[in-house]
Design a protein around this motif. Structure first.
Motif, PDB file in Angstrom:
ATOM      1  N   SER A  11       0.834  -1.202   0.000  1.00  0.00           N
ATOM      2  CA  SER A  11       0.000   0.000   0.000  1.00  0.00           C
ATOM      3  C   SER A  11       0.869   1.252   0.000  1.00  0.00           C
ATOM      4  N   ASN A  12       0.286   2.360  -0.434  1.00  0.00           N
ATOM      5  CA  ASN A  12       1.001   3.634  -0.454  1.00  0.00           C
ATOM      6  C   ASN A  12       1.351   4.103   0.956  1.00  0.00           C
ATOM      7  N   ASN A  15       4.471   2.402   2.062  1.00  0.00           N
ATOM      8  CA  ASN A  15       5.566   2.997   1.285  1.00  0.00           C
ATOM      9  C   ASN A  15       5.997   4.327   1.894  1.00  0.00           C
ATOM     10  N   SER A 183       2.798  -2.556  -7.581  1.00  0.00           N
ATOM     11  CA  SER A 183       2.850  -1.823  -6.315  1.00  0.00           C
ATOM     12  C   SER A 183       4.049  -2.266  -5.485  1.00  0.00           C
ATOM     13  N   SER A 186       7.107  -0.824  -7.029  1.00  0.00           N
ATOM     14  CA  SER A 186       7.195   0.599  -6.725  1.00  0.00           C
ATOM     15  C   SER A 186       7.812   0.814  -5.353  1.00  0.00           C
TER      16      SER A 186
END
Length: 214
Positions: A11-12, A15, A183, A186
């Motif tokens: 998940s962002n 991150n 994801s 990333s």
């Protein structure tokens, strides 16, 4: 449970938290390093001022003025121990001996038998108050955090994508699996970039601040 953890990892929010922790780690130790360095800088500046204030016009003034100067140096934690060792190699001028011309005072010269560089150095003045060896490892810590984030992101992304990329998956499941994989990738690349960036930044700042002490 495992899938929930993997979804959280890619998940962002995770991150952001990981990169924020890496940045905070770098800033914390950089500020602590600066604080310890400033203590040494203050002591060196005080010693320089004491040296400028030292005025010796004659041998009679030497002992009094020197003792005053020595008291000021001994009050400085960064220089106290190095000065105590250096002071042992100092030779004061001799008192006038019988037969010397009356009214001719001895020269007001203080000699040292060893170079001050043998006592005042990075190892004796700076390192006892700044843990230089530890701070030299901080860039490695930051790089390690970036690499660890890389493996965590890739592991979580591959774990979530594994079931969706099987031969029995439909298009929707495959698209979702690819989304998880991207994801995770990333997270992997971003954490590495952040870790390397702050490692380089910390290394440069540390070297600059240390170079101004020597």
């Amino acid at each position: 449970m495992q899938e929930t953890v993997e979804r959280l990892v890619v998940s962002n929010a995770f991150n952001f938290i990981w990169c924020g922790f890496t940045a905070a780690y770098a800033v914390f130790w950089l500020l602590r390093f600066r604080h310890q360095r400033n203590r040494v800088v203050r002591d060196l500046a005080a010693a320089h001022k004491a040296r400028k204030d030292l005025k010796i016009d004659s041998a009679a003034d030497l002992c009094v003025s020197f003792r005053r100067f020595e008291d000021r140096i001994r009050a400085l934690p960064a220089l106290k121990h190095a000065w105590m060792e250096f002071a042992e190699c100092l030779i004061f001028p001799d008192a006038p001996v019988t037969g010397e011309a009356a009214g001719t005072p001895p020269a007001a010269v203080l000699h040292n038998t060893r170079s001050p560089r043998d006592y005042f150095s990075l190892q004796t003045v700076v390192e006892p108050y700044i843990h230089v060896r530890f701070y030299n490892t901080v860039p490695n810590h930051l790089t390690g955090l970036g690499i660890l984030g890389t493996f965590i992101g890739l592991a979580a992304g591959v774990g979530l994508a594994r079931s969706g990329l099987t031969g029995h998956s439909n298009i929707t499941e495959m698209q979702e699996a690819l989304g998880f994989l991207l994801s995770g990738a990333s997270l992997a690349f971003l954490t590495s970039i952040v870790g390397l960036f702050f490692a380089i930044l910390f290394l440069i700042a540390e070297r600059v601040m240390i170079s101004r002490l020597v």
